[in-house]
Scaffold this motif. Structure first.
Motif, PDB file in Angstrom:
ATOM      1  N   ASP A  15       0.863  -1.167   0.000  1.00  0.00           N
ATOM      2  CA  ASP A  15       0.000   0.000   0.000  1.00  0.00           C
ATOM      3  C   ASP A  15       0.907   1.227   0.000  1.00  0.00           C
ATOM      4  OD1 ASP A  15      -1.813   2.033   0.335  1.00  0.00           O
ATOM      5  OD2 ASP A  15      -2.665   1.261   2.194  1.00  0.00           O
ATOM      6  N   GLN A  37      -9.737   7.341  -0.728  1.00  0.00           N
ATOM      7  CA  GLN A  37     -10.419   6.896   0.481  1.00  0.00           C
ATOM      8  C   GLN A  37     -11.172   8.056   1.098  1.00  0.00           C
ATOM      9  OE1 GLN A  37      -8.051   4.420   2.947  1.00  0.00           O
ATOM     10  NE2 GLN A  37      -9.669   4.094   4.429  1.00  0.00           N
ATOM     11  N   GLU A  69      -7.378  -7.278   1.591  1.00  0.00           N
ATOM     12  CA  GLU A  69      -6.815  -6.211   2.419  1.00  0.00           C
ATOM     13  C   GLU A  69      -7.905  -5.238   2.853  1.00  0.00           C
ATOM     14  OE1 GLU A  69      -4.495  -3.664   4.624  1.00  0.00           O
ATOM     15  OE2 GLU A  69      -4.145  -5.748   4.058  1.00  0.00           O
ATOM     16  N   ASN A  72      -9.958  -6.851   5.517  1.00  0.00           N
ATOM     17  CA  ASN A  72      -9.247  -6.852   6.796  1.00  0.00           C
ATOM     18  C   ASN A  72      -9.292  -5.494   7.487  1.00  0.00           C
ATOM     19  OD1 ASN A  72      -8.563  -9.541   6.495  1.00  0.00           O
ATOM     20  ND2 ASN A  72      -6.545  -9.100   5.638  1.00  0.00           N
ATOM     21  N   ARG A  73      -9.375  -4.433   6.710  1.00  0.00           N
ATOM     22  CA  ARG A  73      -9.439  -3.079   7.286  1.00  0.00           C
ATOM     23  C   ARG A  73     -10.839  -2.749   7.802  1.00  0.00           C
ATOM     24  NH1 ARG A  73      -5.788   0.679   3.216  1.00  0.00           N
ATOM     25  NH2 ARG A  73      -3.937  -0.649   3.314  1.00  0.00           N
TER      26      ARG A  73
END
Length: 105
Positions: A15, A37, A69, A72-73
């Motif tokens: 990332d 984001q 990913e 998971n966040r």
């Protein structure tokens, strides 16, 4: 800041927060998925993968690693890139919980 993320199916993604993109490097080539984001959502806006990696079947593996990913966040995912939206459509059952409420692909 660049974060190295856990490997998925022999793929280690990074990332790159400075460039706002997930990166995958293999055999001297780099694939990337750009993102934006906002609050608890990540918009996957642009997908680029060299033909050399695409031909070796890394497209779905890379996208899957990015989806994992995001999962998971604990945030929602909005696939605005045609390639990412196509992957989401093909794998809708597995990843539908990543979509924000009211978004259908």
């Amino acid at each position: 800041m660049i974060k190295h993320l856990p490997m998925t199916e022999d793929v280690e993604i990074t990332d790159n927060e400075f460039l706002r993109q997930f990166e995958f490097q293999k055999d001297g080539f780099m694939a990337r998925i750009e993102y934006a984001q906002q609050e608890r959502k990540i918009f996957l806006t642009k997908y680029e993968m060299p033909e050399e990696l695409e031909e070796k079947g890394y497209r779905d593996i890379f996208i899957k690693a990015v989806f994992e990913e995001v999962k998971n966040r604990g945030i929602s995912l909005v696939p605005t890139s045609p390639e990412i939206a196509g992957f989401m459509r093909k794998n809708r059952r597995k990843y539908k919980e990543l979509l924000p409420v009211g978004i259908n692909i």
